[in-house]
Design an enzyme around this catalytic site. Structure first.
Site, PDB file in Angstrom:
ATOM      1  N   ASP A   7       0.876  -1.170   0.000  1.00 31.97           N
ATOM      2  CA  ASP A   7       0.000   0.000   0.000  1.00 31.97           C
ATOM      3  C   ASP A   7       0.911   1.216   0.000  1.00 31.97           C
ATOM      4  O   ASP A   7       1.738   1.372   0.901  1.00 31.97           O
ATOM      5  CB  ASP A   7      -0.878   0.028   1.259  1.00 31.97           C
ATOM      6  N   ASP A  18     -13.875  -4.841  -3.153  1.00 31.42           N
ATOM      7  CA  ASP A  18     -13.783  -4.711  -1.692  1.00 31.42           C
ATOM      8  C   ASP A  18     -15.148  -5.088  -1.143  1.00 31.42           C
ATOM      9  O   ASP A  18     -16.126  -4.366  -1.349  1.00 31.42           O
ATOM     10  CB  ASP A  18     -13.449  -3.266  -1.288  1.00 31.42           C
TER      11      ASP A  18
END
Lengths: 258, 221
Positions: free
Chosen positions: A12, A131
């Site tokens: 990330d 997600d």
């Protein structure tokens, strides 16, 4: 089957640094992306994923530079996601050295975008990121999940499995399925979610969200039916190396590139 | 060693930067250029023909009668050439992709989608569904000796990503095979041509070794 299951460390990236949070918040610094990627490459990662979580679009150029630098020294597939809105965004990342892009919010806002992107660049480079978070279902009926956008902040009311099938039909080449309930918890993948999606789609799927130990990676493949497993924190903080993860999976009888 | 000029032909699709960087990494003395200029292709000592995505879009860049097509065809005729992915498929006579596309017809056989492979490709109950694209690291069995296999173990894994595969007719032209439900040609060779379905530029050590072998290859077997 001789095709190996893949282990994908995920970085990330926030404004040029690797970070990691819990359930999409509480970010911690985990290093320079180029150095981290080079280390994973040496350890035998099958692929590397970058997720650009930089909120402001002013800093989008940073991820292009990161990809460019990594691509000079790392010769395995690179997947980049976060903030992709236009064909031009995809083109810039591919030209910088990315092999695949992963798209979430833009796909939900404009489902035709996946069709356009896969027709233009080929479905081999279009990954749709899903997600998903569990939502209430009728008593005694199967579990249900809903997809979220904007890094997990915005509910959509769209069923995750219906969405996965729709994205396959639109030309996605791969699905990156993240359980928001498990992300950062180290409790393991949401195996029901993975199994439901992998059994109802015909394109490869990556399991993501919740890996806390090496047995979780095995479960993702064996029980979840995933073609690849993605993990971040177990690798970033040196709990396990990618090489240890691969050896462990191979010992459990999973086809792995060693 | 003298500097060799290698052209990476740019037909507007795929990640050409990775191919270029990988060749630079294994052969710092080579001069690598990404180009669609007929004169650059004509001047090069060796040609790499990479391609990803849809073959129809890719072949459209090589308009019949164009100077670019002539330059590519004459390089295919005489220079050491490495084809990658679509650069392999285009060497065959015909591909069923994009409502049917005519290839260069330099290697015998045709290109088909995995779904056209028939019963052999069907799922086995204990293994789950076989996914398309065929994506990831798979083994390549070296069926014929070739200088490009130097220092690479038989059965080594390379990175694949494709939904169409080549079905070769002449086993003398098959240099490597891979299994994915069916056994398909993952490397083909004929004279000065060597072409692979996988991506050597994304296949870490094994892929870099193959690229290094290519930069040292004079085009004979």
């Amino acid at each position: 089957m001789p095709l190996a299951k893949r282990i994908i460390p995920c970085l990330d990236v926030d404004q040029g640094r690797v970070v990691k949070g819990t359930r999409f918040i509480n970010l911690r610094d985990a290093g320079d992306p180029v150095q981290v990627a080079a280390r994973y490459d040496r350890e035998g990662a099958d692929e590397i994923a970058f997720l650009d979580i930089t909120a402001s679009s002013d800093n989008r150029d940073t991820i292009v530079h990161v990809v460019r630098e990594v691509a000079e020294q790392v010769f395995i597939p690179l997947t980049v996601g976060g903030g992709i809105r236009t064909l031009e965004d995809i083109s810039r990342l591919l030209n910088a050295g990315a092999d695949k892009v992963s798209i979430n919010t833009t796909a939900v806002n404009n489902p035709d975008f996946i069709r356009e992107a896969s027709q233009h660049f080929g479905n081999q480079c279009i990954v749709v990121a899903i997600d998903a978070k569990q939502v209430e279902s009728e008593p005694d009926s199967p579990r249900k999940w809903e997809i979220f956008t904007h890094g997990g902040r915005t509910p959509t009311g769209v069923d995750a499995v219906v969405w996965a099938r729709k994205m396959e039909q639109s030309g996605a080449g791969e699905l990156l399925v993240t359980s928001m309930d498990r992300d950062g918890t180290k409790n393991g993948f949401d195996l029901d979610l993975m199994k439901t999606i992998t059994s109802q789609t015909g394109i490869p799927s990556i399991a993501s969200g919740g890996v806390g130990n090496l047995e979780h990676l095995v479960e993702g493949v064996v029980e979840g039916g995933a073609d690849a497993v993605l993990a971040a924190s177990i690798f970033h903080y040196g709990e396990y190396t990618v090489a240890e993860a691969k050896q462990y999976m191979a010992r459990q009888g999973i086809e792995i590139r060693l | 060693m003298q500097s060799r000029r290698i052209v990476v032909v740019d037909l507007g699709t795929g990640n050409l930067r990775s191919v270029t960087k990988a060749v630079n990494a294994v052969s710092p003395n080579s001069e690598v250029r990404v180009s669609a200029e007929p004169s650059v292709i004509a001047d090069a000592d060796q040609m790499i023909l990479p391609g990803q995505g849809a073959i129809g879009t890719w072949l459209k860049q090589l308009k019949p009668g164009s100077e670019l097509r002539q330059a590519v065809m004459s390089a295919l005729d005489e220079k050491p050439v490495l084809g990658i992915c679509l650069g392999l498929q285009a060497l065959y006579r015909y591909s069923s992709e994009n409502s049917g596309q005519k290839g260069f017809g330099l290697i015998s056989g045709t290109v088909r989608h995995f779904s056209e492979a028939g019963d052999e490709f069907d799922q086995k109950p204990d293994q789950g569904m076989r996914k398309v694209p065929h994506m990831g690291w798979n083994r390549v069995k070296q069926t014929n000796a070739h200088p490009l296999w130097n220092s690479i173990s038989d059965g080594e894994r390379f990175y694949f990503v494709h939904s169409y595969y080549v079905d070769s007719q002449d086993s003398d032209q098959v240099s490597g095979q891979t299994e994915y439900g069916i056994t398909f040609t993952s490397a083909a060779a004929r004279g000065n041509l060597f072409a692979v379905q996988f991506h050597p530029e994304k296949s870490q050590h094994a892929g870099l070794t193959l690229l290094k072998n290519f930069t040292r290859w004079n085009g004979s077997c």
